[in-house]
Design a protein around this motif. Structure first.
Motif, PDB file in Angstrom:
ATOM      1  N   LYS A  91      48.983  45.401 -69.655  1.00 20.54           N
ATOM      2  CA  LYS A  91      48.286  45.711 -70.849  1.00 20.54           C
ATOM      3  C   LYS A  91      49.168  46.009 -72.007  1.00 20.54           C
ATOM      4  O   LYS A  91      49.231  45.756 -73.141  1.00 20.54           O
ATOM      5  CB  LYS A  91      47.035  46.465 -70.595  1.00 20.54           C
ATOM      6  N   ASN A  92      50.086  47.287 -71.691  1.00 14.93           N
ATOM      7  CA  ASN A  92      50.885  47.817 -72.558  1.00 14.93           C
ATOM      8  C   ASN A  92      51.858  46.833 -73.224  1.00 14.93           C
ATOM      9  O   ASN A  92      52.147  46.947 -74.216  1.00 14.93           O
ATOM     10  CB  ASN A  92      51.547  48.887 -71.858  1.00 14.93           C
ATOM     11  N   ARG A  93      52.310  45.899 -72.206  1.00 17.59           N
ATOM     12  CA  ARG A  93      53.324  45.038 -72.769  1.00 17.59           C
ATOM     13  C   ARG A  93      52.560  44.034 -73.713  1.00 17.59           C
ATOM     14  O   ARG A  93      53.348  43.460 -74.785  1.00 17.59           O
ATOM     15  CB  ARG A  93      54.002  44.026 -71.476  1.00 17.59           C
ATOM     16  N   SER A  94      51.530  43.559 -73.393  1.00 20.62           N
ATOM     17  CA  SER A  94      50.640  42.616 -74.524  1.00 20.62           C
ATOM     18  C   SER A  94      50.342  43.359 -75.794  1.00 20.62           C
ATOM     19  O   SER A  94      49.914  42.710 -76.744  1.00 20.62           O
ATOM     20  CB  SER A  94      49.210  42.109 -73.911  1.00 20.62           C
ATOM     21  N   MET A  95      50.732  44.574 -75.990  1.00 18.08           N
ATOM     22  CA  MET A  95      49.977  45.204 -77.592  1.00 18.08           C
ATOM     23  C   MET A  95      51.236  45.061 -78.413  1.00 18.08           C
ATOM     24  O   MET A  95      50.901  45.548 -79.632  1.00 18.08           O
ATOM     25  CB  MET A  95      49.996  46.717 -77.096  1.00 18.08           C
ATOM     26  N   ARG A  96      52.411  44.373 -78.184  1.00 20.08           N
ATOM     27  CA  ARG A  96      53.263  43.987 -79.269  1.00 20.08           C
ATOM     28  C   ARG A  96      53.883  42.849 -79.006  1.00 20.08           C
ATOM     29  O   ARG A  96      54.794  42.451 -78.386  1.00 20.08           O
ATOM     30  CB  ARG A  96      54.346  44.994 -79.271  1.00 20.08           C
ATOM     31  N   SER A  97      52.996  41.728 -79.567  1.00 21.46           N
ATOM     32  CA  SER A  97      53.217  40.330 -79.418  1.00 21.46           C
ATOM     33  C   SER A  97      54.679  40.105 -80.163  1.00 21.46           C
ATOM     34  O   SER A  97      55.335  39.016 -79.394  1.00 21.46           O
ATOM     35  CB  SER A  97      52.133  39.504 -80.144  1.00 21.46           C
ATOM     36  N   LYS A  98      54.846  40.704 -81.103  1.00 21.98           N
ATOM     37  CA  LYS A  98      56.314  40.134 -81.744  1.00 21.98           C
ATOM     38  C   LYS A  98      57.126  41.432 -81.780  1.00 21.98           C
ATOM     39  O   LYS A  98      56.793  42.581 -82.049  1.00 21.98           O
ATOM     40  CB  LYS A  98      56.076  39.784 -83.217  1.00 21.98           C
ATOM     41  N   GLY A  99      58.416  41.387 -80.879  1.00 16.05           N
ATOM     42  CA  GLY A  99      59.167  42.624 -80.827  1.00 16.05           C
ATOM     43  C   GLY A  99      60.152  42.762 -82.279  1.00 16.05           C
ATOM     44  O   GLY A  99      59.806  42.051 -83.084  1.00 16.05           O
ATOM     45  N   TYR A 100      60.902  43.615 -82.086  1.00 19.95           N
ATOM     46  CA  TYR A 100      61.673  44.131 -83.055  1.00 19.95           C
ATOM     47  C   TYR A 100      63.273  43.386 -82.958  1.00 19.95           C
ATOM     48  O   TYR A 100      63.479  43.132 -81.762  1.00 19.95           O
ATOM     49  CB  TYR A 100      62.216  45.563 -83.023  1.00 19.95           C
ATOM     50  N   GLN A 101      63.803  43.174 -83.979  1.00 19.43           N
ATOM     51  CA  GLN A 101      65.354  42.572 -83.683  1.00 19.43           C
ATOM     52  C   GLN A 101      66.133  43.729 -83.361  1.00 19.43           C
ATOM     53  O   GLN A 101      66.960  43.409 -82.487  1.00 19.43           O
ATOM     54  CB  GLN A 101      65.489  42.181 -85.484  1.00 19.43           C
ATOM     55  N   VAL A 102      66.069  44.920 -83.823  1.00 22.33           N
ATOM     56  CA  VAL A 102      66.743  46.255 -83.479  1.00 22.33           C
ATOM     57  C   VAL A 102      65.986  46.995 -82.638  1.00 22.33           C
ATOM     58  O   VAL A 102      64.951  47.330 -83.288  1.00 22.33           O
ATOM     59  CB  VAL A 102      67.562  46.823 -84.597  1.00 22.33           C
ATOM     60  N   ASN A 103      65.977  47.390 -81.300  1.00 25.72           N
ATOM     61  CA  ASN A 103      65.231  48.131 -80.781  1.00 25.72           C
ATOM     62  C   ASN A 103      65.558  49.420 -80.861  1.00 25.72           C
ATOM     63  O   ASN A 103      66.827  49.812 -81.113  1.00 25.72           O
ATOM     64  CB  ASN A 103      65.112  47.743 -79.192  1.00 25.72           C
ATOM     65  N   LEU A 104      64.643  50.363 -80.685  1.00 23.88           N
ATOM     66  CA  LEU A 104      64.847  52.001 -80.526  1.00 23.88           C
ATOM     67  C   LEU A 104      65.687  52.106 -79.458  1.00 23.88           C
ATOM     68  O   LEU A 104      66.605  53.178 -79.338  1.00 23.88           O
ATOM     69  CB  LEU A 104      63.510  52.742 -80.416  1.00 23.88           C
ATOM     70  N   GLY A 105      65.379  51.723 -78.257  1.00 23.00           N
ATOM     71  CA  GLY A 105      66.310  51.720 -76.993  1.00 23.00           C
ATOM     72  C   GLY A 105      66.086  53.199 -76.478  1.00 23.00           C
ATOM     73  O   GLY A 105      64.902  53.729 -76.375  1.00 23.00           O
ATOM     74  N   SER A 106      67.395  53.870 -76.329  1.00 25.50           N
ATOM     75  CA  SER A 106      67.208  55.010 -75.673  1.00 25.50           C
ATOM     76  C   SER A 106      67.016  56.235 -76.464  1.00 25.50           C
ATOM     77  O   SER A 106      67.383  57.522 -76.086  1.00 25.50           O
ATOM     78  CB  SER A 106      68.397  55.188 -74.564  1.00 25.50           C
ATOM     79  N   ARG A 107      67.052  55.954 -77.862  1.00 26.80           N
ATOM     80  CA  ARG A 107      66.901  57.181 -78.837  1.00 26.80           C
ATOM     81  C   ARG A 107      65.644  57.895 -78.669  1.00 26.80           C
ATOM     82  O   ARG A 107      64.566  57.339 -78.978  1.00 26.80           O
ATOM     83  CB  ARG A 107      66.997  56.678 -80.333  1.00 26.80           C
TER      84      ARG A 107
END
Lengths: 238, 254
Positions: A91-107
């Motif tokens: 469910k959580n993974r389905s809440m962002r159908s399109k991801g980011y080009q640059v991810n927040l990562g470990s920040r």
């Protein structure tokens, strides 16, 4: 509010994860405590123990009706934690159908807090192997060697452990499984308390410290079991 | 602080409307002052685009003083850019250096569909507020401010939560696109004060229920939301919201 909705809302699902997680943590305390009986065979304690303390403790757990009934509760808890865990993740993974080009990562977040599903899957795979190697032969197929203490015949689970942990690859597999469990607990322990509503900073600091201590001590003890048998620190043949 | 000018490469998400596919476009901006705000730099770029006869980039902004919550850019992988506790409009170009490449994306979450370029539809937050983020009061004369005693700690915690400007950075940063930090800030802000206490139970149940309908995920306490929040809303509010939900759900007679 209907019960079904209470437990399936975004918050309710996490409360179920937290409660089952805390229940499984309580099981780990019993499990690591009982299995630590193998260390009684260390020269420092009783080198002639040869696993009798562990075998008798395991026999007590297997022969006790209360424990057997609790095993059913444990199975239900594990299944609920796994099924609900995957449901939350999907469910959580389905809440962002399109991801980011640059991810927040470990920040701002730790790797383990972002990898609970991966770590949980590793623990689950390890659990399947672990159950097949020990729980199944001792509780279902009963194809273990027998040993007698004080006239009472019981399974020689200690011998089984020793045989299993003579293979280097099995030891490595167990260490990987235990490491996955450790990282899962490092986040899961304090996160479970947060999910059920502990917001007092005084307690949160305490629970986080306790969680780190618990994860390290429990996993270190679990890791030492296959290692000490592989290196013959403890064995059935002293 | 020393003033300097810089030339930058911008990779900006362009999307004509809600239904069409978008893509990144690369722009060059020259002689950008380190004293400019990030949005002023976008104004310069847009003027440049207009002069060239091209469609300017749509982006949300209103007060430009960090209090309205409209600006919403995901800059180089972080909501509102690299500075801690800062909104995009308060981010200044001295955060960057000459020759930098900056990637600018809209908030990404199913609860915040892209309308155009960097503008997202955040009315889902309005509907969550409408579900319970208020107190019901009868009209009449204003009550004396000191008539109701309020414990200092509660007042402080409530005020800290009330700082939330509903920008949605928490959702943008969360790996689950969860709106928990926003929702919990509203629940804490109102529920901790005596005026908001009577509706505490219905409030949390209704708002969580609306959050589910809007397409936001669950909180897994990674802490990313707290780290990027321009108003430093504490993640402990989420635990407080979970506690309120638990008690409200168990004691609700409906």
């Amino acid at each position: 509010m209907k019960w079904s909705h209470f437990f399936t809302s975004a918050v309710g699902r996490k409360i179920v994860m937290a409660l089952t997680g805390l229940f499984l943590i309580s099981f780990l305390i019993v499990h690591v405590g009982l299995n630590s009986c193998i260390f009684n065979d260390l020269p420092y304690f009783d080198h002639n123990d040869n696993g009798s303390m562990f075998n008798r403790a395991a026999h007590f757990m297997g022969a006790s009706l209360v424990i057997r009934i609790m095993e059913i509760g444990l199975l239900a808890g594990i299944l609920l934690h796994i099924i609900q865990g995957y449901a939350v993740e999907v469910k959580n993974r389905s809440m962002r159908s399109k991801g980011y080009q640059v991810n927040l990562g470990s920040r701002g977040s730790t790797w383990m807090s972002r990898s609970m599903a991966l770590l949980g899957t590793l623990v689950f795979l390890y659990l399947v192997i672990h159950v097949a190697q020990f729980w199944w032969p001792s509780r279902v197929s009963h194809d273990l060697e027998k040993v007698t203490y004080n006239g009472i015949e019981m399974h020689n689970l200690y011998l089984r452990m020793y045989e299993v942990f003579q293979h280097g690859w099995v030891v490595i597999l167990y260490l990987v499984g235990v490491a996955a469990l450790g990282f899962h607990l490092l986040h899961g322990f304090h996160s479970a308390f947060r999910s059920i509503g502990v917001h007092n900073k005084k307690y949160l600091f305490m629970l986080k410290s306790l969680g780190y201590g618990f994860s390290i001590v429990v996993c270190l003890l679990f890791a030492l079991m296959p290692v000490s048998m592989y290196l013959n620190w403890v064995s059935p043949f002293n | 602080m020393e003033h300097y000018n810089m030339n930058l490469t911008l990779k900006v998400w362009r999307q004509p409307n809600k239904t069409s596919d978008g893509k990144f476009e690369t722009y060059q901006v020259k002689n950008i002052s380190s004293e400019m705000s990030f949005l002023e730099m976008f104004d310069v770029l847009n003027e440049q685009l207009v002069m060239e006869g091209r469609d300017p980039i749509a982006f949300d902004h209103d007060c430009r003083e960090g209090i309205c919550g409209m600006c919403s850019m995901f800059i180089n992988g972080r909501p509102h850019g690299p500075w801690h506790a800062t909104t995009t409009c308060q981010l200044h170009m001295r955060a960057f250096k000459d020759g930098d490449t900056i990637v600018v994306e809209p908030w990404r979450a199913n609860g915040f569909p892209v309308i155009k370029d960097l503008v997202t539809d955040r009315t889902s937050f309005d509907r969550i507020i409408q579900a319970g983020g208020f107190i019901s009061v009868n009209t009449g004369n204003a009550v004396d401010g000191n008539a109701i005693p309020i414990e200092k700690d509660h007042a402080d915690a409530s005020f800290a939560a009330a700082a939330c400007i509903a920008c949605g950075a928490c959702v943008a940063a969360c790996k689950n696109a969860s709106a928990s930090l926003f929702l919990s800030a509203k629940v804490a802000h109102l529920g901790l004060l005596p005026q908001g206490y009577p509706e505490k139970k219905n409030r949390v149940l209704s708002m969580v229920s609306q959050m589910d309908k809007e397409g936001f995920g669950s909180c897994t306490f990674t802490g990313a939301c707290e780290a990027v929040c321009p108003k430093e809303i504490s993640i402990t509010n989420i635990s407080r919201m979970h506690k309120d939900y638990l008690f409200a759900g168990l004691s609700s007679e409906k």
